[in-house]
Scaffold this motif. Structure first.
Motif, PDB file in Angstrom:
ATOM      1  N   TYR A 254       0.860  -1.185   0.000  1.00 19.39           N
ATOM      2  CA  TYR A 254       0.000   0.000   0.000  1.00 19.39           C
ATOM      3  C   TYR A 254       0.895   1.233   0.000  1.00 19.39           C
ATOM      4  CZ  TYR A 254      -3.770   3.218   1.482  1.00 19.39           C
ATOM      5  OH  TYR A 254      -4.688   4.235   1.568  1.00 19.39           O
ATOM      6  N   PRO A 255       0.970   1.965  -1.100  1.00 16.71           N
ATOM      7  CA  PRO A 255       1.819   3.158  -1.145  1.00 16.71           C
ATOM      8  C   PRO A 255       1.075   4.401  -0.669  1.00 16.71           C
ATOM      9  CG  PRO A 255       0.972   2.711  -3.339  1.00 16.71           C
ATOM     10  CD  PRO A 255       0.389   1.646  -2.421  1.00 16.71           C
ATOM     11  N   VAL A 256       1.475   4.968   0.451  1.00 20.51           N
ATOM     12  CA  VAL A 256       0.865   6.212   0.913  1.00 20.51           C
ATOM     13  C   VAL A 256       1.406   7.370   0.079  1.00 20.51           C
ATOM     14  CG1 VAL A 256       0.497   5.384   3.259  1.00 20.51           C
ATOM     15  CG2 VAL A 256       2.631   6.562   2.680  1.00 20.51           C
ATOM     16  N   ALA A 257       0.748   8.517   0.164  1.00 23.38           N
ATOM     17  CA  ALA A 257       1.124   9.682  -0.631  1.00 23.38           C
ATOM     18  C   ALA A 257       2.619   9.959  -0.527  1.00 23.38           C
ATOM     19  CB  ALA A 257       0.327  10.897  -0.172  1.00 23.38           C
ATOM     20  N   GLY A 258       3.249  10.077  -1.682  1.00 15.80           N
ATOM     21  CA  GLY A 258       4.675  10.357  -1.725  1.00 15.80           C
ATOM     22  C   GLY A 258       5.559   9.132  -1.728  1.00 15.80           C
ATOM     23  N   ALA A 259       5.013   7.950  -1.445  1.00 14.08           N
ATOM     24  CA  ALA A 259       5.812   6.722  -1.385  1.00 14.08           C
ATOM     25  C   ALA A 259       6.006   6.134  -2.779  1.00 14.08           C
ATOM     26  CB  ALA A 259       5.137   5.706  -0.464  1.00 14.08           C
ATOM     27  N   ASN A 260       6.790   5.066  -2.872  1.00 13.02           N
ATOM     28  CA  ASN A 260       7.037   4.404  -4.146  1.00 13.02           C
ATOM     29  C   ASN A 260       5.791   3.684  -4.639  1.00 13.02           C
ATOM     30  OD1 ASN A 260       9.761   5.130  -4.270  1.00 13.02           O
ATOM     31  ND2 ASN A 260      10.395   3.338  -3.088  1.00 13.02           N
ATOM     32  N   TRP A 628      -4.098  13.376   4.586  1.00 11.79           N
ATOM     33  CA  TRP A 628      -3.923  12.758   3.264  1.00 11.79           C
ATOM     34  C   TRP A 628      -2.562  12.103   3.115  1.00 11.79           C
ATOM     35  CZ3 TRP A 628      -8.068  11.502   0.985  1.00 11.79           C
ATOM     36  CH2 TRP A 628      -9.221  12.268   1.156  1.00 11.79           C
ATOM     37  N   ARG A 629      -1.655  12.356   4.030  1.00 10.34           N
ATOM     38  CA  ARG A 629      -0.379  11.635   4.015  1.00 10.34           C
ATOM     39  C   ARG A 629      -0.573  10.150   4.313  1.00 10.34           C
ATOM     40  NH1 ARG A 629       0.764  16.583   6.416  1.00 10.34           N
ATOM     41  NH2 ARG A 629       2.514  17.763   5.518  1.00 10.34           N
ATOM     42  N   VAL A 634      -2.376   7.304  -5.615  1.00  8.66           N
ATOM     43  CA  VAL A 634      -3.169   7.684  -6.784  1.00  8.66           C
ATOM     44  C   VAL A 634      -4.248   8.688  -6.415  1.00  8.66           C
ATOM     45  CG1 VAL A 634      -4.728   6.859  -8.583  1.00  8.66           C
ATOM     46  CG2 VAL A 634      -2.693   5.530  -8.007  1.00  8.66           C
ATOM     47  N   TYR A 635      -5.004   8.398  -5.364  1.00  8.18           N
ATOM     48  CA  TYR A 635      -6.094   9.305  -4.982  1.00  8.18           C
ATOM     49  C   TYR A 635      -5.559  10.594  -4.375  1.00  8.18           C
ATOM     50  CZ  TYR A 635     -10.633  10.865  -3.234  1.00  8.18           C
ATOM     51  OH  TYR A 635     -11.779  11.590  -3.004  1.00  8.18           O
ATOM     52  N   ALA A 636      -4.711  10.492  -3.367  1.00  2.00           N
ATOM     53  CA  ALA A 636      -4.238  11.690  -2.667  1.00  2.00           C
ATOM     54  C   ALA A 636      -3.488  12.623  -3.612  1.00  2.00           C
ATOM     55  CB  ALA A 636      -3.351  11.292  -1.489  1.00  2.00           C
ATOM     56  N   GLU A 637      -2.614  12.067  -4.437  1.00  2.00           N
ATOM     57  CA  GLU A 637      -1.786  12.909  -5.301  1.00  2.00           C
ATOM     58  C   GLU A 637      -2.565  13.441  -6.499  1.00  2.00           C
ATOM     59  OE1 GLU A 637       1.722  10.706  -6.280  1.00  2.00           O
ATOM     60  OE2 GLU A 637       2.185  10.289  -4.173  1.00  2.00           O
ATOM     61  N   ARG A 638      -3.623  12.768  -6.901  1.00  2.00           N
ATOM     62  CA  ARG A 638      -4.463  13.276  -7.991  1.00  2.00           C
ATOM     63  C   ARG A 638      -4.977  14.669  -7.647  1.00  2.00           C
ATOM     64  NH1 ARG A 638      -9.213   9.460  -8.832  1.00  2.00           N
ATOM     65  NH2 ARG A 638      -7.646   8.218  -9.966  1.00  2.00           N
ATOM     66  N   TYR A 639      -5.334  14.868  -6.390  1.00  2.00           N
ATOM     67  CA  TYR A 639      -5.938  16.133  -5.967  1.00  2.00           C
ATOM     68  C   TYR A 639      -4.984  17.037  -5.194  1.00  2.00           C
ATOM     69  CZ  TYR A 639      -9.846  13.095  -7.048  1.00  2.00           C
ATOM     70  OH  TYR A 639     -10.688  12.213  -7.681  1.00  2.00           O
ATOM     71  N   MET A 640      -3.919  16.442  -4.638  1.00  2.00           N
ATOM     72  CA  MET A 640      -3.049  17.221  -3.738  1.00  2.00           C
ATOM     73  C   MET A 640      -1.585  17.261  -4.176  1.00  2.00           C
ATOM     74  SD  MET A 640      -4.822  18.405  -1.113  1.00  2.00           S
ATOM     75  CE  MET A 640      -3.634  18.568   0.222  1.00  2.00           C
ATOM     76  N   LEU A 641      -1.208  16.533  -5.236  1.00  2.00           N
ATOM     77  CA  LEU A 641       0.189  16.302  -5.586  1.00  2.00           C
ATOM     78  C   LEU A 641       0.864  15.553  -4.425  1.00  2.00           C
ATOM     79  CD1 LEU A 641       1.067  19.710  -7.288  1.00  2.00           C
ATOM     80  CD2 LEU A 641       0.174  17.627  -8.339  1.00  2.00           C
ATOM     81  N   THR A 642       2.170  15.446  -4.433  1.00  2.00           N
ATOM     82  CA  THR A 642       2.856  14.734  -3.351  1.00  2.00           C
ATOM     83  C   THR A 642       3.037  15.655  -2.154  1.00  2.00           C
ATOM     84  OG1 THR A 642       5.064  15.398  -4.088  1.00  2.00           O
ATOM     85  CG2 THR A 642       4.146  13.368  -5.047  1.00  2.00           C
ATOM     86  N   PRO A 643       3.244  15.103  -0.966  1.00  5.24           N
ATOM     87  CA  PRO A 643       3.500  15.955   0.206  1.00  5.24           C
ATOM     88  C   PRO A 643       4.716  16.856   0.016  1.00  5.24           C
ATOM     89  CG  PRO A 643       2.943  13.737   0.912  1.00  5.24           C
ATOM     90  CD  PRO A 643       3.098  13.679  -0.580  1.00  5.24           C
ATOM     91  N   ARG A 644       5.715  16.386  -0.703  1.00  4.86           N
ATOM     92  CA  ARG A 644       6.905  17.220  -0.926  1.00  4.86           C
ATOM     93  C   ARG A 644       6.570  18.409  -1.819  1.00  4.86           C
ATOM     94  NH1 ARG A 644      12.412  14.446  -2.859  1.00  4.86           N
ATOM     95  NH2 ARG A 644      12.256  13.690  -0.712  1.00  4.86           N
ATOM     96  N   ALA A 645       5.708  18.184  -2.825  1.00  3.64           N
ATOM     97  CA  ALA A 645       5.365  19.253  -3.767  1.00  3.64           C
ATOM     98  C   ALA A 645       4.318  20.210  -3.203  1.00  3.64           C
ATOM     99  CB  ALA A 645       4.862  18.643  -5.080  1.00  3.64           C
ATOM    100  N   ASN A 646       3.610  19.816  -2.148  1.00  4.63           N
ATOM    101  CA  ASN A 646       2.492  20.628  -1.642  1.00  4.63           C
ATOM    102  C   ASN A 646       2.398  20.494  -0.127  1.00  4.63           C
ATOM    103  OD1 ASN A 646       0.131  22.171  -1.518  1.00  4.63           O
ATOM    104  ND2 ASN A 646      -1.193  20.465  -2.131  1.00  4.63           N
TER     105      ASN A 646
END
Length: 729
Positions: A254-260, A628-629, A634-646
């Protein structure tokens, strides 16, 4: 024992005892059961698996032992094509489901289904030859199989077992391994990983060439994706005795936001030579391959790709034999690409129809097989929600919001751009078309009328009725009425509904429960039948209100994408403005208002009660995301980008960072085996509440997933919620 966990248990259990004092079997749970899943479901349309001729269909007998062919136009039985008691070679007592080969000569029969995730499952499959009445196991080497798929000529079946693709050649009763490197939690061939299944609504990447000579597929290398571990208990609903004294564990990637993410690669397998070719896609920005589909010829595989930010889609035209790759279609957006664009591509013998939102609304565009735009099929300030297909005369069939965002209309548009509506304008309609699009099963409902089903021609002529749920409606004859409303929020007109108590008196003042989901592209306020707990709550003296705020669907791209990079901000403003509107109604007690929601709705519930000056006295959050971290890439970054980018966006949108603002009663409910919104969301949130000296109430559902289903659990969820609001409001 971990001290932090111990404190959590003491505080939340004591809060539950002193705040709600619910003992013994609940009257509310018994009374609400007829209003919630599964008892609230109306009868569905008759089962129809269309035969390739478009004139007949197959359906299962009531006891799941026979498969019967019927005439589509008349509904009369033609013949029994499968009888479990009379098959040759192999025998089974019954079956779970079946599918039909493209040539209509064979069936795949599934027995002993075992669910993997929300949509995926494995089963013991059998191949049945209709004319010879011969039943054989699909595989002699693998007891369970996944995603079996007939070749177009019906002579082969590709399937997955233990993360490898295998090929059954039915003429020779032989089994060939297409891949051998499959490994649990490492390499997946042909099937999809958890994230693709959940967020791209895909369980298979197997694609047969039209000539049945090539099988294309995607492989997932998830070896670098972090493992997630979920504790399992013996439980009482479907108990597992292995965990009676020591909990077990389920682990998956399960890749959380920002993970591989899984690394995806594209391949083609030549059936004759048994050789596999690796197909290199040219753009290093490619992160996802949500779809692969063959066009009209075996030399053209259409490969849909997305970058990690999901704001650029490129479809490639690939020759699987030569591995030559050409760009077919490119679209970029300032926000995310609508999932409808890659989920609803329709391939015709001479063209490809793409459902794009690039004009500001979802519309259909037709492209030649060389990638040149031929025409824009639909236009207007409304969304095309689904394209169903094309008939032999070139007319295109689709579902849209042409009569308003609350409705769904089934229409056809011919080559002269003449539009014919096949369903009522003021209703919610869906359709299932027979091959060739000559006939369709039409389902129609409204907020006041349960679904009715009919078979109609593509000209709109009714051929026969298939059911109207009249007896079901009789059971719920005295329901309160759902009324649609609009409210203004910062200059935006929002759609909503209100359900007043059955014995409503305008001279009285009533408590209010606000229900919402609020997620991007979602819609709760619809003119369709949706009997659920809200009606029971209204009969218990509550006013129930639901408002779709900014970010929700069917209102155009600008309305939907304004939440980009900052989830929860506009949604909260709109829910608070909706609450102010409701509180000002003369029959509302503004001091007794509650808010609730499930999943994204649970998230927005926590956001709303964290806003300063909110009017809520009580809240119920079911399976909520709290940061959202913690959610998938796929879901989190679709709307929020990655935690590093936002980073600021993630911080501002996290309820877990706002707990000190909570000043109302709060109940959180979730399943302990939720593989989607993990229980850690709740644990971390409650831990943060404790650090601020804030009490909460909790109800856990052992071994239940995100749906919290089975053994009457849904009635407990909503029964507890109503009980909580009764005591808090």
């Amino acid at each position: 024992m971990n001290h932090k966990v111990t404190v959590l248990a003491v505080i939340c259990l004591s809060a539950g005892v002193f705040a709600t004092k619910s003992y013994g079997k609940s009257r509310i749970v018994e009374e609400i059961a007829p209003y919630v899943y599964p008892a609230n479901r109306p009868a569905s349309a008759p089962e129809m698996q269309f035969m390739p001729d478009g004139q007949t269909y197959l359906a299962t007998s009531d006891d799941n032992t026979r498969i019967v062919k019927y005439d589509l136009a008349t509904g009369k039985e033609v013949e029994t094509v499968f009888n479990a008691a009379k098959t040759r070679e192999a025998s089974i007592n019954g079956f779970d489901s079946f599918s039909i080969s493209p040539d209509g000569t064979k069936l795949l029969i599934a027995v002993d289904k075992e669910m993997i995730y929300r949509r995926s499952y494995k089963a013991k499959y059998y191949v049945f030859e209709i004319k010879r009445n011969i039943l054989k196991p699909l595989s002699k080497e693998h007891e369970y199989q996944q995603i079996p798929q007939f070749s177009p000529d019906g002579r082969q079946v590709a399937f997955v077992a233990n993360n490898n693709i295998l090929l059954k050649k039915l003429d020779y009763d032989t089994e060939v391994a297409v891949t051998t490197n499959g490994e649990i939690n490492s390499i997946i061939n042909g099937a999809t990983d958890w994230t693709y299944e959940e967020e791209f609504v895909s369980t298979s990447t197997l694609a047969w060439a039209p000539d049945s000579e090539t099988l294309s597929y995607v492989s997932f290398d998830e070896s670098e994706v972090p493992l997630y571990h979920i504790s399992l208990y013996e439980g009482y609903c479907e108990p597992n005795n292995d965990y009676a004294l020591y909990p077990g564990q389920f682990s998956y990637k399960y890749p959380v936001a920002g993970a591989n993410n899984s690394i995806v690669t594209l391949h083609s397998y030549d059936v004759a030579t048994r050789k596999t070719k690796d197909i290199q896609l040219p753009d290093p920005r490619i992160e996802y391959i949500p779809r692969i589909d063959y066009a009209a010829t075996s030399e053209q595989l259409l490969v849909t790709t997305l970058n990690r930010d999901q704001n650029r889609i490129e479809i490639y035209s690939v020759n699987p034999k030569s591995t030559v790759v050409k760009s077919f279609y490119v679209e970029e957006s300032k926000a995310w690409i609508s999932p409808t664009t890659y989920e609803n591509m329709v391939i015709t013998p001479k063209s490809v129809i793409i459902n794009s939102a690039r004009s500001g609304y979802q519309h259909l565009y037709e492209y030649s097989l060389a990638g040149a735009q031929l025409r824009q099929i639909t236009t207007g300030e409304y969304d095309v929600k689904q394209c169903y297909g094309v008939d032999k005369l070139g007319a295109v069939y689709y579902q849209s919001t042409s009569s308003g965002p609350l409705n769904r209309v089934i229409s056809k548009i011919d080559l002269k751009n003449r539009i014919t509506d096949l369903s009522p304008a003021d209703a919610f309609a869906t359709a299932e078309f027979a091959p060739g699009c000559e006939t369709l099963v039409l389902t129609v409902s409204t907020a006041k009328t349960a679904p009715s089903y009919s078979l109609i021609s593509n000209s709109g002529k009714k051929l026969r009725d298939l059911g109207d749920n009249s007896s079901y409606m009789h059971r719920y004859a005295n329901l309160p009425e759902k009324q649609f409303i609009t409210i203004n929020s910062d200059g935006n007109e929002l759609n909503g509904y209100i359900i007043l108590p059955h014995d409503f008196k305008s001279s009285q003042k009533y408590p209010v429960i606000m229900w919402q989901y609020s997620g991007p592209g979602s819609q709760e306020v619809l003119n369709r039948w949706a009997l659920d707990w809200e009606y029971y709550a209204a009969m218990e003296g509550f006013i129930v209100v639901c408002v779709d705020g900014r970010g929700t669907g069917s209102r155009g791209r600008e309305f939907e994408t304004c939440v980009y990079r900052n989830l929860g901000y506009y949604e909260t403003i709109d829910q608070l403005n909706a609450a102010k509107y409701v509180a000002a109604l003369p029959y509302v007690d503004a001091n007794r208002m509650g808010i609730c929601g499930w999943s994204y709705g649970g998230y927005e519930t926590l956001m709303a009660i964290s806003a300063l000056g909110n009017p809520f006295k009580a809240a119920v959050a079911i399976a909520p995301v709290t940061d959202w971290r913690y959610y998938d890439t796929v879901y989190a970054e679709r709307y929020m980008l990655t935690p590093r980018a936002n980073e600021d966006g993630y911080n501002d949108s996290a309820p877990i960072n706002k707990v000190r603002n909570i000043n109302c009663e709060l109940l959180i409910m979730c399943g302990t085996a939720d593989d989607n919104v993990h229980i850690s969301n709740t644990m971390e949130y409650v831990s943060r509440m404790q650090s601020e000296g804030i009490l909460c109430d909790m109800l856990m559902f052992p071994n239940m997933n995100h749906s919290i289903n089975g053994c009457g659990a849904r009635a407990v969820v909503y029964g507890k919620m109503i009980d909580y609001f009764k005591k808090s409001l």
